[in-house]
Structures are given as C-alpha cells and as structure tokens.
Design an enzyme around this catalytic site. Sequence first.
Site, mmCIF file in Angstrom:
data_model
loop_
_atom_site.group_PDB
_atom_site.id
_atom_site.type_symbol
_atom_site.label_atom_id
_atom_site.label_comp_id
_atom_site.label_asym_id
_atom_site.label_seq_id
_atom_site.Cartn_x
_atom_site.Cartn_y
_atom_site.Cartn_z
ATOM 1 N N HIS A 115 -3.030 4.993 -0.657
ATOM 2 C CA HIS A 115 -3.499 5.005 -2.044
ATOM 3 C C HIS A 115 -4.361 3.778 -2.343
ATOM 4 O O HIS A 115 -5.486 3.904 -2.849
ATOM 5 C CB HIS A 115 -2.283 5.036 -2.970
ATOM 6 C CG HIS A 115 -2.615 5.003 -4.426
ATOM 7 N ND1 HIS A 115 -2.608 6.121 -5.216
ATOM 8 C CD2 HIS A 115 -2.962 3.978 -5.260
ATOM 9 C CE1 HIS A 115 -2.933 5.803 -6.454
ATOM 10 N NE2 HIS A 115 -3.155 4.494 -6.499
ATOM 11 N N GLU A 116 -3.846 2.609 -2.050
ATOM 12 C CA GLU A 116 -4.570 1.380 -2.407
ATOM 13 C C GLU A 116 -5.865 1.236 -1.607
ATOM 14 O O GLU A 116 -6.867 0.734 -2.129
ATOM 15 C CB GLU A 116 -3.673 0.160 -2.207
ATOM 16 C CG GLU A 116 -2.438 0.132 -3.119
ATOM 17 C CD GLU A 116 -2.783 0.204 -4.600
ATOM 18 O OE1 GLU A 116 -3.891 -0.230 -4.982
ATOM 19 O OE2 GLU A 116 -1.943 0.701 -5.364
ATOM 20 N N HIS A 159 -8.643 3.054 -3.219
ATOM 21 C CA HIS A 159 -9.320 2.199 -4.204
ATOM 22 C C HIS A 159 -10.336 1.276 -3.514
ATOM 23 O O HIS A 159 -11.465 1.108 -3.975
ATOM 24 C CB HIS A 159 -8.298 1.318 -4.923
ATOM 25 C CG HIS A 159 -7.466 2.010 -5.941
ATOM 26 N ND1 HIS A 159 -7.998 2.777 -6.947
ATOM 27 C CD2 HIS A 159 -6.116 2.029 -6.139
ATOM 28 C CE1 HIS A 159 -7.020 3.245 -7.720
ATOM 29 N NE2 HIS A 159 -5.880 2.810 -7.239
ATOM 30 N N HIS A 167 -13.418 3.025 -2.390
ATOM 31 C CA HIS A 167 -14.223 3.345 -3.570
ATOM 32 C C HIS A 167 -15.085 2.136 -3.942
ATOM 33 O O HIS A 167 -16.292 2.263 -4.200
ATOM 34 C CB HIS A 167 -13.295 3.732 -4.722
ATOM 35 C CG HIS A 167 -13.997 4.212 -5.949
ATOM 36 N ND1 HIS A 167 -13.327 4.486 -7.128
ATOM 37 C CD2 HIS A 167 -15.311 4.455 -6.216
ATOM 38 C CE1 HIS A 167 -14.194 4.904 -8.038
ATOM 39 N NE2 HIS A 167 -15.409 4.883 -7.518
#
Length: 621
Positions: free
Chosen positions: A407-408, A411, A414
């Site tokens: 998940h991190e 980020h 992105h």
Amino acid sequence: MNRFAALCAGMVLTAAAAAVQAASPAPVTSAPAVWNLTELYASPAAWETERLAIQAQLPTLAAHKGKLATDAPSLLNALDAVSALRKRLYRLSLYASLKADEDTRIGENEARRQLANSLDSKFGEAIAYLGPEITALGAAKVNAFLAAEPRLAKHRYFLQNSLRLADHTLSQKEETLLAAAGEPLQQPGAIYELLANADIPWPTIKIRDKSVRLDQEGYVAARSDRDPAVRKQVFDTFWPQFKQFERTFGATYAANLRGTVFQAKARQYPNSLAMALSPYNTPEAVYRTLVAETNAGLPTLHRYFALSKKLLGLKELRYSDIYVPLAKPPRAYTLAEAQQLTLEAVKPLGQEYASDLSRGFAGGWMHALPQPGKASGAYMNGAAYDLHPYLLMSFSGGWESVSTLAHEWGHAMHTVQANRAQPFETADYALFIAEIPSTTNEMLLADHVIANARTKAEKIFAISQELELLRSTFFRQAMFAEFELAAHEAIERGEALTGEQLSKMYLDLLKRYHGDQQGVMKIDDLYGIEWAYISHFYRDFYVFQYATSISAAAYFADGIERGDATVRQKYFDMLRAGGSADPYQIVKAAGLDMASPTPYRALVKRMDRLMDELERVQAGN
C-alpha cells in the site's frame, strides 16, 4: 471473462498482459530497514543552517506585494519566488517530521518539528497577500496574463482555483490573521501524537509464557493471535489504557473539531465538510453517497462476519476476533520476501514501474524497523520533490505488514510518476486520488496471492485476505467517515462534546456496523474508546478517501490484470496528472464517477461473489 472468473481461474491473462509480465524483476535479497536522511541534510546542523536561511529569506516575498496586477512577468516572478521557497520549506519540514517520528521520546527531534511548523506558519503569513490579490485580478485579467506569458502555465491550476475560491478568500488583513492562527490550530494534533505514542504507560502481558509489551505495535502484532482467549486478553488489556485518558483525548479532539469549525465559519462555508472538500472542488455528494451506500451494504458485511464465525469455529463472534485470519497464514515474511512478493504482484503495471519500485527498495527510502518510541501507523511522505519519497512503517513479519508495504509503496510510486511528469507546482496530488494507487497495489497483491494458492488452506487464506481488505478499507473507513461527519456536525450545532460522548457516538456506530443487535457480533462497551486510537481523525475528512479509493482500485486492478491497454493507460495518465486538475475530474476522466452509487454497489457485489467462492472452496467444490 469477468474479474471474478479471472481470479478463480488462476489469473488468466490476455496476450497483452502476458507480454507486460514477461520480464520478471530481479529477486530482492536484502534491503535497508531504516531510511537514509542524510540525502535530505548531512546533519541536524545543516538542517538548522537551512532553516535560518529560509527564515531570512521570508521578508523578500513582501517585495511582490501589491505588484501582481502590474503585468504578466510580475505575476510570474511573484509565483516563482513563492514556489522556490515553498519547495525548500517542504524539504525542511520533511526532515523534521521524519526525525521526530523515528523516536517521539527525543525532545530535540520534537523541538525541531515545532520549529519547522512555526516557520511554515510564518511562510503562510508572508504570502497571505496572494489570495486577495489574485482574487482582485479577476478572471479576465488572469486569463490575459496566462495567454501573454507561457511560463505561467505551471501556475494555471493554482490561479484558476484561487479565482474559484474567491468567495471564501478574506481580506489581506484577515488572511494574515488566519495564517498566524495556523500554528496554534495544529497543537491538538501534536498533543495527541505525544499522548498516544510517548506518554501512555503500556502494560505487559504473558502470552504462552512470553512477555509481550502492549504498546501500539505490540497490540497490532498480538490482536490476530489464533487463540480467542488471547485475543480477548489483548483487547481487554490494551483498550483500558486509552480509556483512562478518555477525558484528555476528548478535550484534544474537541479542540481540533472546534478549530476546524472556526475556520469554516471564518471562510463563510456552510459547514466544515464543505470547507474540507472545497480546495479541490470535490462534490459533497461523493462523501454523502459513500456513507449512504455503505449503510445499504451492511447486510453483506454482516454475512461476512457470519461466515467468519463459522470458519473460525466460534460459538460467539466478538470484536476481539475481527483481526484473526480465517485460515492460518502460510508463514511469516522477512522484509525482503515482502518486497519480492510485491514486485511479483505489480508486474502487470510494467517493467518501468517494477524498476522504480526496486530502486526504492534498495535506496534507503523506508524506515521499517520496529523500535520503542517510534510513531505508530504507516505513511509515505513525498515532500522532497527533487529527491524521492520517504516511507514509515513497523514491519512485523505478518501478512498485514506485507499488505501495508504494498500500500505505502503504491503511494511512493504515485509520487515518482507525478514528479517525473509534472513541475513542482502541479506534482502534489490530492488525497482523493492518493489512495487509489496505494489500494490498487493492495488489490493486485491480494489477487496475485489468490491466483497462486496451491492448497485449499492457502486458497481460503488468500480469499479471506481480500475479503478482509474490503472490510477494513471500505466498510471500516466509511464507518470512520460517518463518525467524523457526526462529530463535526455536533460541534456545528453548538453541542458540547466530551470524551465520554465521543465514545458513545462511536460505540453506536460500532454496534450498527457490526450487527450487535442482530446477534452477528458482540461489541463490549469498552471498545467505544477506539475512536481515540485513530490518528487520522486529526486530518479532517481524510479517511473517507480510503473507501472511495478501494472502489476505484478494484476497477483499475480488474482492467490492468486482464490486459486492457486503455484502462492501464488511463491509470498511468491519472498518476502522472499529479495535481494539475480537480481530482474528482481526473478520476472521472479515467472512467469513474465517484459521486454516483455505482462504484460502491459494484464493490459490495464483489464482496458477495468472493464469499460465494470461499463457501465453495470450504465445501470442497
């Protein structure tokens, strides 16, 4: 072939998707467990030198005051000067924040963060004239300047957004006053972090003759124990530690709420939700539709809990049973193994994405080592535009840590994509988009594990993990969003709000969402204090974006996995757009209207389909 069939058929791929996956990333054999902050500043002394330099330069911004309307070059010079100093300030604040989070017990680190926050407030005061002067320019003059000076293009979205917000932009004197209030308005959150992470006396319990310290990291590690008696012991030992500070947590959060409501009134918004959504022009219908559709989908959530009770072999399902996997995890993971699994899962995103991810893993971008005093939770911070993002988590070796890592790093990638495609001024994307790529990574990871399950037990575990992802990211975050909205609205109605009242408000939601009255799950009154554990509540109206994002993530993961080149391209276009347009419109251009019920209803149906499959696997069909 629909998504569900693809998942259950071993991830059947089209030729296009297979071609993307052809090149496997090099195996991860080892990776740094702590970050390298010397890339930001060589030492704390170097940081202090830069702080003083930025502070000395703040007065120079006043030279542009009153000159923005002169001509296009004057406007450009002012905005460029502000951007240049803002970029340096972001980097300065990043270092201070990361150092403080390494160990919240070190006073010097906390003092450094306070200095950075103070400087940020002074920066806000120094540029307080921008909003009123841009508003005074008017749309016609701004558009004329944009046409006359091509180099203003990087400031286009900021300028147009400023004009849109004109009704909520105050006079220069009032803007300066609000900017000066920024630092004291941040204090409730700062006090909360110290209390929740450094000052609570954490207890120690015995679990199978081993002493376990139940701080926040210890609680997360122990709450999924296979023994229901141990889980109950963990909950009934951990939550009283928060309960004993209920009044203090209540006063702190109420102060945060009142500060938000004060700002909404000062800026003439009808409510604090409208203010929170206004900077990026997100319709309130997104938030309110989410809450309504989540409540409509509660029968599906209750079905999941009933299935969990059956698979766990429990006579009664309790809230302390909510984190235990429905099947025994295959094994524990090292950090390197988790990184390798993530690399394998994201292969459908292409070789460039995998290469960027590998570079980050090896580059000392993340602090993953659990240690006393370390800030709880996990996050990515991409404030150093000219460097790379930084990430914090405490890797425990369990599946939850593997999923959090994916998940991190979603980020982080992105940020890498946006920074590569956008200038500094439009690289910083909104939270509304931020959680989509991170949750897409989680979906890709869950799908990868389901597709590669080799035994019935592994299949049950893999499917149950995706179900848990949907529960925790859609239903749980929507419940948080409903609580947050109710808390803000109570203050807006002029009601008193104590810690006890907040606990009651949260408990009512907890029981409704988990089917306490229907006999689905037993919720003890003690657990109403859980609201005080959620640090994201100090970032007003943030958590709802987890729920909207997993709905969008499911759409993108589906298309990317089946090799839909159009969906994949629109996905990367969305990442590379950064903050160059309204985030709601960026997502809508990618094919999704998050203000409609459709994405949320589709996600609920997905959860039902996964439960159908889990029941078939359990029955041996």
